[in-house]
Every structure is written in C-alpha cells, then in structure tokens.
Design an enzyme around this catalytic site. Structure first.
Site, short mmCIF file in Angstrom:
data_model
loop_
_atom_site.label_atom_id
_atom_site.label_comp_id
_atom_site.label_asym_id
_atom_site.label_seq_id
_atom_site.Cartn_x
_atom_site.Cartn_y
_atom_site.Cartn_z
CE LYS A 61 -3.56 -2.31 2.77
NZ LYS A 61 -4.34 -2.27 4.04
N GLY A 62 0.39 2.29 -0.67
CA GLY A 62 1.10 3.56 -0.70
C GLY A 62 0.17 4.71 -0.37
N GLY A 63 0.66 5.93 -0.58
CA GLY A 63 -0.14 7.09 -0.23
C GLY A 63 -1.38 7.23 -1.09
CG PHE A 64 -1.77 9.34 -4.28
CD1 PHE A 64 -2.82 10.23 -4.34
CD2 PHE A 64 -0.52 9.81 -3.96
CE1 PHE A 64 -2.62 11.58 -4.10
CE2 PHE A 64 -0.30 11.15 -3.73
CZ PHE A 64 -1.35 12.06 -3.79
CB ALA A 65 -1.62 3.38 -5.69
CE LYS A 66 -5.90 -1.14 -0.06
NZ LYS A 66 -6.99 -2.06 0.35
CB CYS A 67 1.34 -2.54 -5.22
SG CYS A 67 2.30 -3.22 -6.58
CE LYS A 82 2.55 3.66 -7.20
NZ LYS A 82 3.69 4.54 -7.50
CG ASP A 176 10.96 8.28 -1.14
OD1 ASP A 176 11.49 8.49 -0.03
OD2 ASP A 176 9.88 7.66 -1.26
#
Length: 656
Positions: A61-67, A82, A176
């Site tokens: 999981k990320g800030g905007f998305a799920k993988c 993504k 990053d």
C-alpha cells in the site's frame, strides 16, 4: 519471472513527509475506498487493447495506491499493478502528480530500474503495470536479517549506483531512495523503483525547495530548503549503506525534531564493528556540504569496493540468512590479488583491473600451485611407537582413574575418567585418515568420549550450569578451497591455518611474523615470514591470502571472547569433513568442533585442566560451556543430544 513489491516495511520516522494527510472530511471517502477495493472486480479489462487481467493478492500500500499481483490472461505474464482510485486523485495537483510519474517512468530502460510496461484506466481506477520482483525489497530482507554482511552491501550498492547513475544521466532525481524502494528480482538482481517523488533536475537557481522524501534519509540541504540536486540522492545512498550494515538509519531517534537536528549537523555514530573502508565511504557520502560528497563514478573506485570481496551473484537464501562466502566461488578479487602477487610483482592496479576479464591464463597458473604444494609429501606410514608417544601427550592421557570400592556405584566423574582412559587404546589404520594412523587414533579417542557420554547420559530438559569457557581455542572463521589448495581457518587467538590438499599444514601465528609448518603429526618447523625457505614460498603466499580473505570478508561465529594465551598448546588441523548439514574439524590435541549450517549452532569439545569441556553456541550466537561430567550426571536437552549424536556419526564416518 521477475517481481516487484511496491511497498515495504520501514523503520521509525520513515514515512514520506510530502504525502498529503487526509482531512477529517476525507475520512468517509477513505472508508468507502476500502470497501470498494474489497469488492473490486477480479477480472479487469483494458478497453483500449481488449486485454483482460486477473487481479491477485495485495502486494503493498502507498499514499495514493495499492499494489496488486496482476496476471495477463492471454499470456500468463505476471505484473505488479499499481491501482489508483480516481477518488484519490480527484484534485488537479494530485492527478498531475500521477501523470508526471507515468510520463517519467515510462521513458526509463535500464536493468537496475523497475521496468514500466503499460498503463490504462477505467471509470474507477488508473492501472500502472510494472515489473514483478519475487524477492520483495531490501527493507523486507533487512527486517528478516537485521544486518547484512559487507560483501552483500557491496553487491547491492554496486547495482544501486548503476541504476542511479542512469537516472542522473537522464537528469532525473529520485528524491526518495530508501530500502523499501529497492526491489529484488527472482535472480537476486536489484531494481530501483517507486518514482512517485522523482523530478527532473533543474538549474541551480531554479531547483525545487520543497521538503520531500522520507525523514531518516533527507539531506541537510533539503531540510534547509536549499534545493534538490544529485548530491541529495548521494546523501540518501550513504543512509542506505549505513542502514544495511547496522540495521538502523544513521540519524534515527525517537523524536523527529531531534532527527532533523542530527541531519542538519551531520551528527551520527560509526561503531567499531565497521571496517575502516566502510567508515570512510559512509563519511564521504554523508558529508554535510553537498560539494564534498563523491560523484557516482568515484564511489565504486573507493577502497571499500576495490579492497573487499564483491560477489558476482547472491543465493536466494540471503533473503533470510547470512551467506558464507568461500574462495571456491569464482571470486575475481582473490584471483587478481593472488595473481598480481605471484606473477605480476608491483603491477599497476588500475591496469590490472582493466584486464580483469583476461585473467583466465593467470588463474590457471594459480591453480598450478596445487602441484607445487606436492613437493613436500607426508609419510604414508607412522610407526606404532610414534603414535603411542603422540597419544601419551594428550591431556586426557594423564587423568587418573579414581578407585571404586566394591559394590559402590561409580560417580559421573569416575565414569568420564573411565571413558577417557578407555579411549586411548589401539586403533586400526585407515587410508581415509589423512594418510596417518596417529590422526585416526586421535579421532577414535574423541569418538570414544562422545560415545561413552551419549550412552550413559540421562534425558533432561535444561542444559546444566557451566563453569565458563576459560581459555578455549576454537575456529571462528573458515574457508573451503579444497578444490584447488586446501582448507583454511582462523582460531579464536587469531592464528590462521591451512591444511593443504597434500596433507601438510601451515599456521600463521597471531603476531603475523611467525610460521609453523607441519609435514607430519607432531613434527614442527618454525621460520619467520621475512625468511621463508624458497620451497615454501608458494604455500606461504596462499596462507597469507587465506588470512587476508577471512579478515576482510568473514564474521566471527559466536560470542566467545577471542583471546591469546602463549601457554596454550598450538592447535593445528588434522582432518575435516563436510556433510550436507555440518562441518567437522578435528585438531592435534583432540579439540573437536562441529558447525551446523542451517541454524549456525556449534559444538566444541576440548580439554581444560585435565577435564573434558563441551561448549554449545546456539542460533543466537550465545555460548554455554560446561564439564562433560556434568552432562553425564544431569543430561541435556534433546536438541543438544541430537547434535552430539550427529557429530559422533561424522567423526566415526571419517575413520571407517
């Protein structure tokens, strides 16, 4: 098949600082998205191409998305997808961020960059299909391993530098870099990924000044809003190297404000456990002033790389356990040093590195050392008297047997003495015992002690309290290069020994000025390293390279304190044996050690003050030493008994 995991566990203070924080008015939207994702269609169709994909498990999981894992139903090719809900990028600046990431990533093509395959969208989501990396990320590996060895760090850094150099040549800053964004493929190749914060490099006067990245990896100039340049990625690389070697970021604290203060001051600690070369490279990468940090071209020319072993490949087992590097693997660094010393004199280093791929003939020359070593051949037979004389010198031979009164049961101490005394009988010769009857007798002597203990020892749940390890000598490092030269090892007093394939043995003493040479059991020749007899030059050269290799590349195998005692007898290896489970080593004074591969536990049997002592080093590298007589009286847990039984089987196998 190659795999990408987009999200990885991070240490404290590791969340990105430039991701938008959901407002209270957005919480309902987030809950709705969670419900929608749970109900998301398993079959997803790209309306533009007509291709159908099957959505699999969540990878991260990320800030905007799920993988997600996603499979092309027409080709069975697996991707890391993504998936970004439109509701998460409804604002113009959010959508611009995703479009910028797609546009930037799709143009990148490099073996150490996560490959961008395709993107499409439907009424609900945006889909980005990326390279799928089955070994997950370096963050996952470090979470399991805690720390990595220096050869592994060189292996990964070399690939990171390669990918980062490509990015910088494209005038792209990653912004990053962290362990969670370095992904590892099925073949253990590293891939730089996650370009959500990446940006084009701007002229000095127009550089971005937004504080952007992960707190523990931010550079001083980013925190001070002085702008982003390539030097900020170099700083993050220093943080990555430090974290891999020590298991924590250099500026991590319990307080984010204090972390930022440490970063601005470039204040961090360098433990003594790090090699000098590692400290020097970390120091240059984490230089407070950006201009003082090395260029990517210079990093791989640092002594951390040129003076240390860099494996060509890593086994998949490195994801969960530390590797044991052996010279028998194709270690070019060993070959180039050995060939330069033996055949090249003071050959220019740079030229030598440039011609590294042309070393095949010189490697063959090094292989011929094995034939040179055969100049000194040990005697095929030892007379019986010599064997008895040697055995009489063993500490166990002098143990008196306490008289036992008729009708009185023998004590545990009496039993062990009887076992030891009984172990000094005659033995049958064997061609497998290093062509030496006396060696076989030492093996059978130790085997009798183990056998007698196991046959008389009761079952128990706990290991009895031990008296301490005293001045125990044991093998802390070893290298199996028997396919060419022999077996090398380092003792806890820092003596380095090699048992050559022709049966002779050579030791380099801790002072690094004296060499002991054993052509036969008990027959020692001594000479200084500055006056090596001509016919020993080849063996001494190999001995020194074994010593250098182990010092530079191998870790000690437990927590027993290394100590040197000039009053201790000099140990030298008589025989060794490797199975699919363990390594056995037997020494001239009866010291017997077995290293188990799968959990790195060890058993060491030796004599101290006319008494047998057994040391057990567990999987946490913690050692316990106790009298063998205590085991006879109290017993030991089943896991230790099983290791003792296996050790006995290895020992008896060697002389059967």
């Amino acid at each position: 098949m190659e795999i990408l995991m987009n999200i990885a566990p991070q240490p404290a203070n590791s969340n990105r600082v430039c991701e938008p924080t959901p407002r209270s008015s957005e919480l309902h939207t987030k809950r709705t998205e969670d419900n929608v994702s749970a109900e998301m269609a398993r079959i997803i169709t790209d309306s533009a191409t007509g291709k159908c994909y099957c959505r699999g498990k969540v990878l991260g999981k990320g800030g905007f998305a799920k993988c997600y894992e996603m499979t092309d139903l027409s080709t069975s090719k697996v991707y890391a997808a993504k998936i970004i809900p439109h509701t998460r990028v409804s604002k113009p600046h959010q959508r611009e961020k995703i479009d910028r990431e797609i546009e930037l990533h799709r143009m990148l093509h490099h073996k150490h960059i996560v490959h961008f395959y395709h993107h499409f969208e439907d009424k609900d989501n945006i889909y980005i299909l990326l390279e799928y990396c089955s070994r997950r990320s370096l963050a996952h590996i470090l979470k399991t391993r805690k720390v990595l060895t220096e050869p592994e760090v060189r292996y990964y850094l070399r690939q990171i530098v390669s990918g980062l150099k490509y990015l910088h040549e494209q005038e792209i800053l990653h912004r990053d870099l962290k362990l969670g964004n370095f992904f590892v493929s099925e073949s253990m190749e590293l891939k730089v990924g996650d370009f959500g914060l990446a940006a084009k490099l701007e002229p000095v006067g127009s550089r971005r000044k937004t504080i952007c990245g992960t707190p523990n990896y931010l550079s001083p100039e980013v925190l001070n809003k002085e702008g982003h340049g390539c030097e900020s990625d170099i700083w993050a690389l220093g943080c990555v190297m430090y974290t891999m070697l020590l298991g924590r970021p250099p500026f991590e604290t319990t307080n984010l404000k204090e972390t930022y203060r440490c970063i601005r001051e470039a204040r961090y600690s360098l433990p003594s456990s790090l090699s000098l070369q590692a400290k020097q490279l970390i120091g240059s990468l984490l230089a407070k002033t950006p201009e003082d940090r090395p260029h990517l071209d210079h990093i791989l020319r640092h002594e951390f790389f040129t003076q240390g072993f860099v494996p060509e490949r890593l086994p998949a087992s490195c994801c969960h356990s530390a590797p044991e590097f052996h010279i028998s693997s194709p270690a070019k660094s060993f070959f180039k040093k050995a060939a330069a010393a033996l055949f090249g004199g003071k050959r220019d280093k740079v030229k030598y590195y440039e011609t590294l791929n042309k070393l095949t003939k010189e490697e063959e020359e090094i292989y011929k050392l094995r034939n040179d070593l055969k100049k000194t051949v040990i005697s095929q037979q030892q007379n019986k008297q010599q064997a008895e004389d040697t055995l009489s010198a063993l500490p166990s031979a002098g143990i008196p047997v306490a008289p036992v009164t008729e009708g009185q049961a023998p004590t545990a101490r009496d039993t062990i003495r009887l076992i030891v005394r009984g172990s000094l009988g005659s033995c049958s010769s064997s061609s497998e015992c290093l062509e030496d009857n006396s060696t076989c007798c030492v093996a059978e002597s130790v085997a009798s002690v183990f056998r007698g203990c196991l046959e008389n020892m009761p079952q128990a749940d706990d290991i009895p309290q031990g008296p301490g390890c005293g001045t125990l000598q044991w093998v802390t490092k070893w290298v199996d290069y028997s396919n060419k030269y022999g077996f090398g090892y380092q003792l806890s007093d820092h003596t380095v020994g090699v048992l050559f394939n022709n049966g002779t043995h050579m030791s380099l003493l801790p002072d690094r000025k004296t060499i002991h040479y054993y052509a036969e059991l008990g027959q020692c020749s001594v000479f200084p390293t500055t006056e090596v007899p001509e016919h020993f030059v080849a063996q001494v050269t190999v001995l020194k390279y074994f010593a250098h290799y182990m010092e530079e590349n191998l870790m000690d195998g437990g927590d027993l304190v290394s100590m040197s005692d000039t009053h201790l007898p000099r140990l030298y290896l008589l025989q060794w044996l490797k199975s699919d489970r363990a390594l056995m080593m037997l020494f001239n004074d009866g010291t017997f050690q077995v290293n188990f591969y799968h959990d790195h536990t060890k058993i060491i049997l030796c004599t101290q003050r006319d008494e047998y002592m057994l040391t057990y080093i567990n999987e946490d590298r913690v050692s316990t030493t106790f009298r063998l007589s205590a085991l006879l009286a109290s017993g030991c847990p089943s896991d230790l008994r099983q290791r003792m039984e296996y050790s006995l089987n290895m020992l008896t196998q060697r002389c059967n």
